[in-house]
Design a protein around this motif. Structure first.
Motif, mmCIF file in Angstrom:
data_model
loop_
_atom_site.group_PDB
_atom_site.id
_atom_site.type_symbol
_atom_site.label_atom_id
_atom_site.label_comp_id
_atom_site.label_asym_id
_atom_site.label_seq_id
_atom_site.Cartn_x
_atom_site.Cartn_y
_atom_site.Cartn_z
ATOM 1 N N GLU A 123 24.828 -15.899 8.667
ATOM 2 C CA GLU A 123 23.431 -15.463 8.829
ATOM 3 C C GLU A 123 23.212 -14.070 8.249
ATOM 4 O O GLU A 123 22.076 -13.680 7.977
ATOM 5 C CB GLU A 123 23.036 -15.493 10.306
ATOM 6 N N LYS A 124 24.310 -13.322 8.084
ATOM 7 C CA LYS A 124 24.245 -12.008 7.427
ATOM 8 C C LYS A 124 24.588 -12.114 5.942
ATOM 9 O O LYS A 124 24.857 -11.102 5.286
ATOM 10 C CB LYS A 124 25.234 -11.046 8.104
ATOM 11 N N ASP A 125 24.585 -13.370 5.411
ATOM 12 C CA ASP A 125 24.916 -13.619 4.003
ATOM 13 C C ASP A 125 26.359 -13.251 3.676
ATOM 14 O O ASP A 125 26.671 -12.819 2.555
ATOM 15 C CB ASP A 125 23.957 -12.870 3.059
ATOM 16 N N ILE A 126 27.246 -13.400 4.657
ATOM 17 C CA ILE A 126 28.666 -13.135 4.454
ATOM 18 C C ILE A 126 29.421 -14.440 4.652
ATOM 19 O O ILE A 126 29.469 -14.988 5.754
ATOM 20 C CB ILE A 126 29.192 -12.065 5.433
ATOM 21 N N PHE A 127 30.004 -14.951 3.570
ATOM 22 C CA PHE A 127 30.755 -16.203 3.634
ATOM 23 C C PHE A 127 32.268 -15.972 3.550
ATOM 24 O O PHE A 127 33.035 -16.889 3.798
ATOM 25 C CB PHE A 127 30.298 -17.143 2.504
ATOM 26 N N ASN A 128 32.676 -14.770 3.207
ATOM 27 C CA ASN A 128 34.096 -14.420 3.158
ATOM 28 C C ASN A 128 34.374 -13.347 4.194
ATOM 29 O O ASN A 128 33.874 -12.220 4.087
ATOM 30 C CB ASN A 128 34.486 -13.908 1.762
ATOM 31 N N GLU A 130 36.830 -11.618 4.679
ATOM 32 C CA GLU A 130 37.570 -10.472 4.160
ATOM 33 C C GLU A 130 36.645 -9.324 3.751
ATOM 34 O O GLU A 130 37.096 -8.198 3.545
ATOM 35 C CB GLU A 130 38.418 -10.896 2.963
ATOM 36 N N GLU A 131 35.338 -9.596 3.655
ATOM 37 C CA GLU A 131 34.379 -8.541 3.296
ATOM 38 C C GLU A 131 34.052 -7.630 4.466
ATOM 39 O O GLU A 131 33.461 -6.572 4.291
ATOM 40 C CB GLU A 131 33.077 -9.169 2.789
ATOM 41 N N VAL A 145 27.105 -5.972 11.529
ATOM 42 C CA VAL A 145 28.246 -6.025 10.620
ATOM 43 C C VAL A 145 28.254 -4.796 9.708
ATOM 44 O O VAL A 145 27.217 -4.408 9.167
ATOM 45 C CB VAL A 145 28.209 -7.308 9.758
ATOM 46 N N LEU A 146 29.437 -4.202 9.563
ATOM 47 C CA LEU A 146 29.667 -3.166 8.560
ATOM 48 C C LEU A 146 30.640 -3.733 7.543
ATOM 49 O O LEU A 146 31.783 -4.063 7.863
ATOM 50 C CB LEU A 146 30.251 -1.902 9.198
ATOM 51 N N ALA A 150 34.058 -1.748 -0.584
ATOM 52 C CA ALA A 150 34.078 -2.445 -1.874
ATOM 53 C C ALA A 150 33.004 -3.511 -1.981
ATOM 54 O O ALA A 150 32.623 -3.907 -3.095
ATOM 55 C CB ALA A 150 35.454 -3.075 -2.089
ATOM 56 N N TYR A 151 32.492 -3.971 -0.834
ATOM 57 C CA TYR A 151 31.511 -5.054 -0.834
ATOM 58 C C TYR A 151 30.102 -4.584 -0.450
ATOM 59 O O TYR A 151 29.210 -5.401 -0.301
ATOM 60 C CB TYR A 151 31.954 -6.149 0.140
ATOM 61 N N GLN A 152 29.917 -3.284 -0.288
ATOM 62 C CA GLN A 152 28.604 -2.777 0.072
ATOM 63 C C GLN A 152 27.710 -2.690 -1.160
ATOM 64 O O GLN A 152 28.188 -2.477 -2.281
ATOM 65 C CB GLN A 152 28.724 -1.399 0.738
ATOM 66 N N PHE A 153 26.398 -2.833 -0.931
ATOM 67 C CA PHE A 153 25.439 -2.756 -2.028
ATOM 68 C C PHE A 153 25.323 -1.328 -2.542
ATOM 69 O O PHE A 153 25.418 -0.359 -1.782
ATOM 70 C CB PHE A 153 24.058 -3.250 -1.575
ATOM 71 N N VAL A 154 25.097 -1.208 -3.829
ATOM 72 C CA VAL A 154 24.882 0.103 -4.439
ATOM 73 C C VAL A 154 23.432 0.503 -4.237
ATOM 74 O O VAL A 154 22.514 -0.299 -4.433
ATOM 75 C CB VAL A 154 25.215 0.060 -5.945
#
Length: 236
Positions: A123-128, A130-131, A145-146, A150-154
């Motif tokens: 629901e937070k658009d996280i499918f992995n 490991e992110e 979620v934090l 490496a996976y945070q938006f710029v």
């Protein structure tokens, strides 16, 4: 007479249910804690009995509603003033993922399953998984979620781009009706709005506008009754 009594009791029940959230505050609606959950269930049951159960006196049920509301208000006040009692009254957040590792003991303690965790992350658009750096189950049942860096938006600030100030959107026309109060509150006039409309769409008048809003960058957006779409979707 029973029909009339049920009608009056139902109106009274609905009126009380509309009044009670105003007393308890908007937090009851926006983020339901354990205290709010118990209160909502109890109030709903009492209101249903008030509306339809004519074997119980309406005065008893109204008194119960008032008492439950007062208790909930008192508990909310105590939670606001006392940090030590707040976790007991409203609950406390639970860490589900820490430093990228799933906290199995914490999940067992609150009976939270991996399936529920996976769903919350999707629901937070996280499918992995490991992110994820941290995941916290909040008092209201939502998961915060934090992501790992490496996976945070710029952001624009990261890119060194120029930042522009933004303002709160102002609705100027709603359902075809000019919102005079919003115009006056923001120092705007009908003439100014008509001039903006002429610049955006020639040949249109305010009577043609269904919705108008001044956006976060002070741009004015109009939506008209006549959209000019020949075959709109979902028309059936």
């Amino acid at each position: 007479m029973n029909y009339v009594e049920i009608l009056m009791r139902t109106i009274l029940a609905v009126g009380l249910l509309l009044l009670i959230p105003r007393i308890l505050g908007k937090q009851t609606l926006s983020s339901m804690t354990s205290n709010d959950f118990v209160t909502s269930i109890t109030l709903g049951s009492l209101a249903a009995n008030l509306a339809f159960n004519i074997s119980l006196k309406s005065s008893y049920l109204v008194l119960s509603l008032v008492v439950i509301t007062a208790i909930s208000f008192l508990l909310s006040f105590i939670a606001l003033k006392s940090r030590s009692l707040r976790s007991w009254i409203s609950g406390s957040p639970t860490v589900l993922i820490e430093d990228g590792k799933i906290m199995e003991a914490n999940m067992r303690k609150i009976h939270y399953t991996l399936d529920s965790l996976d769903q919350a992350l999707r629901e937070k658009d996280i499918f992995n998984i490991e992110e994820v750096e941290y995941a916290v189950l909040e008092d209201n049942g939502q998961v915060s979620v934090l992501k790992k860096e490496a996976y945070q938006f710029v952001t624009k600030q990261d890119l060194g781009l120029q930042l522009q100030s933004q303002v709160f959107p102002v609705e100027l026309i709603m359902d075809g009706v000019l919102v005079e109060d919003n115009l006056k509150r923001n120092g705007l006039t009908r003439e100014w709005l008509e001039n903006e409309l002429r610049q955006k769409q020639k040949g249109k008048s305010l009577a043609d506008v269904f919705y108008a809003v001044r956006g976060t960058r002070q741009q004015v957006v109009f939506d008209f009754y006549e959209d000019g779409i020949q075959q709109p979707l979902d028309q059936e």
